[in-house]
Motif scaffolding. Sequence first.
Motif, PDB file in Angstrom:
ATOM      1  N   LYS A   1      -5.299  -8.228  11.477  1.00 42.67           N
ATOM      2  CA  LYS A   1      -5.192  -8.442   9.851  1.00 42.67           C
ATOM      3  C   LYS A   1      -6.182  -8.577   9.010  1.00 42.67           C
ATOM      4  O   LYS A   1      -6.411  -7.998   7.970  1.00 42.67           O
TER       5      LYS A   1
ATOM      6  N   GLN B   1     -11.253  -3.238   6.311  1.00 42.77           N
ATOM      7  CA  GLN B   1     -11.187  -2.442   5.710  1.00 42.77           C
ATOM      8  C   GLN B   1     -10.786  -1.460   4.757  1.00 42.77           C
ATOM      9  O   GLN B   1     -11.600  -0.361   4.464  1.00 42.77           O
ATOM     10  N   SER B   2      -9.564  -1.973   4.608  1.00 49.43           N
ATOM     11  CA  SER B   2      -8.944  -1.353   3.357  1.00 49.43           C
ATOM     12  C   SER B   2      -9.983  -1.567   2.279  1.00 49.43           C
ATOM     13  O   SER B   2      -9.669  -1.228   1.014  1.00 49.43           O
TER      14      SER B   2
ATOM     15  N   GLU C   1      -8.474  -4.976   9.454  1.00 45.92           N
ATOM     16  CA  GLU C   1      -7.509  -4.036   8.027  1.00 45.92           C
ATOM     17  C   GLU C   1      -7.424  -4.669   6.388  1.00 45.92           C
ATOM     18  O   GLU C   1      -8.020  -3.390   5.627  1.00 45.92           O
ATOM     19  N   LYS C   2      -7.939  -6.154   6.458  1.00 41.87           N
ATOM     20  CA  LYS C   2      -7.926  -6.307   4.852  1.00 41.87           C
ATOM     21  C   LYS C   2      -8.994  -5.986   4.245  1.00 41.87           C
ATOM     22  O   LYS C   2      -9.469  -4.946   3.476  1.00 41.87           O
TER      23      LYS C   2
ATOM     24  N   TYR D   1     -12.931  -1.284   2.048  1.00 43.26           N
ATOM     25  CA  TYR D   1     -14.052  -0.971   1.965  1.00 43.26           C
ATOM     26  C   TYR D   1     -13.423   0.368   1.278  1.00 43.26           C
ATOM     27  O   TYR D   1     -14.288   0.945   0.357  1.00 43.26           O
ATOM     28  N   LEU D   2     -12.281   0.739   1.683  1.00 41.51           N
ATOM     29  CA  LEU D   2     -11.973   2.277   1.557  1.00 41.51           C
ATOM     30  C   LEU D   2     -11.719   2.742   0.015  1.00 41.51           C
ATOM     31  O   LEU D   2     -12.150   3.769  -0.809  1.00 41.51           O
ATOM     32  N   PHE D   3     -11.283   1.167  -0.349  1.00 41.49           N
ATOM     33  CA  PHE D   3     -10.953   1.341  -2.004  1.00 41.49           C
ATOM     34  C   PHE D   3     -11.848   0.523  -2.933  1.00 41.49           C
ATOM     35  O   PHE D   3     -11.568  -0.172  -3.825  1.00 41.49           O
ATOM     36  N   ARG D   4     -12.853   0.881  -2.619  1.00 44.21           N
ATOM     37  CA  ARG D   4     -13.796  -0.925  -3.099  1.00 44.21           C
ATOM     38  C   ARG D   4     -13.673   0.393  -4.623  1.00 44.21           C
ATOM     39  O   ARG D   4     -14.227   1.621  -4.505  1.00 44.21           O
TER      40      ARG D   4
END
Lengths: 190, 415
Positions: free
Chosen positions: A176, A182-183, A179-180, A185-188
Amino acid sequence: MRGSAHCAFAKAEFKRDSICSTHCLGPTIENLFFWPLGMSLELPLSAYVRGVTGDLSIVTLLLLWSSMLPSAKKTPLGFKVPLALIAIAFYPLALGFGMMDPYAWGYGSISLLIAVVLFAIVCGLAGWTKGVWILSFAIIAWAAHWHESANLWDYLLDPFLAIWALFAIPNAIYRKRREKMQSGYLFRAG
Amino acid sequence: MSRVIAFCFLLLASVLGYLHIDSRPAWAPFASVYPVDIANPVEDSPESPESNKPAKNLKNAAPVKQAQPSLRMDWLPDTGAPSVHAASLITLKDGGVRAFWFAGSREGAPDVAIYTAVFDPQASRWSAPTVVMDRVSAEKGLSRYIAKLGNPVPARMADGRMQLFFVTVSIGGWAGSSISSVISDDEGLTWGQPQRLISSPLINLSTLVKSPAMLFADGRLGLPAYHEWIGRFGEFLRIDASRVIDKRRMSSGRGAIQPVVFADGPQEASAFFRQTRSSSQLKQIPVSETKDAGQSWVATKDLEIPNPNSAIAALTLANGTRLMVLNNIEAGRYRLVMVMRESNSAQWQVIQVIEDDESLANDQRREFSYPYLISANGEDAHLAYTWDRKKIKHVYFPAAWFKHAVSSLKEKEAQ
């Protein structure tokens, strides 16, 4: 019936191997596991593994088998966490911590049976139908005395299942977090 | 839809589970070993029944004067193995006595086998020893790896067959033990396939047996057993043929193993243990009691007889007299005594010092341990015990010897 649990466990393990690797080597190795190999060994290798591990519970066997199905899904955390908590309380008490012995309930306690049935109902209501099937099979196997044991606990739980459930909790937390991250990083922003 | 089918299946499982519980045999009272002999009590003048009255100064108690007639002593036959231990006895239908013990290069070695021999009371002679079970035949019979064999304990089933419980270890030391059993239809000449008793949730680890089983009124056996890994405690197994159908905890913690049970009635019994307590605690015999035929046990006050972490043997004679053979010292196993408690007394008294190496230097003292007591006719007693791990000694106490011992005790009390 004695030994079938282990045979099945070992076969399940080996079958998984054989699917993954080659189609010829797997069955050969599998059979070798059950043949008396001679040399200094009096028994087939499976008997040595069995001597150390004992027989597995019906729940462990069915989880192993079902994991090989093509439509296999991950076992929900909602099953693993209660299982881990039960194991944490159960083993110390069953191994002599105090005069209360929950293992003795497994011989014929109606309360334990009701608790298992309720747990299965909760699994079903939460959407994990496989859990209902597995727990039902375990109860029927106990009533029909498929294992050596006359104790319901031996059909439901074994130390390997408990360890698997215990490891599942930190594993889920770690995933978890990843995942947090990574998410994040993607939506920074920026 | 699939969920509905699954719930229907669960309903079926619940009904089958309920029927299984409903069909289980009810817990039965203890069967009486001997016909009740109230008409001939040993003691004429009843004392006040003071429960668990300590046996004061047992360590220093002088034995009563040498009893007549004399005891008969001999050795169990030699197997050629340097190390022997854990003898047990059972009466045969023809009046003989069959002994079981294990022998090998050392305790816990892979070459240890369980031996048996028969004592002919008429000729006062033991037959040649034969092997009941060795490691290889155990692992073939049980279809699993067995590293070593341990304590054998025979029992008489309600249908007259003989059952031998024995300890097997697959991994680790004695703490990794489980109990298996074999059944004989011919008084121990030949044996059937061994079967494991499942008595522990942790891959069936760590249940051992040392003491004789007791019979329930429904013909099933109650087997006092014990755990030795993490916890060290007694457990009472209810056994139907070769299957544990229930079990109850007799003690908890890490201080009491190898229970011996005295039945006080159909519902009441007391269990005495070998203590395995830490050095700061009392080295005495832990006691548990039941008032519901072994369904629940409560730890009570210790019996104030010293115990050096060594096994106890127990026997009730037909007249209600209780006997124990034990090491009544706090350390070492160099003294072995028989203590007696008459049916109407609460006092345990030493009636015979069987072995005593107290006068020897520490390094010369031998070990006299693992006593096992049975009675052939309810009036006599056969004792077997490990003699310095090299031999097993057999002592026969005739009925006349006990009568003399009781009268000597009375004389002593009168003085």
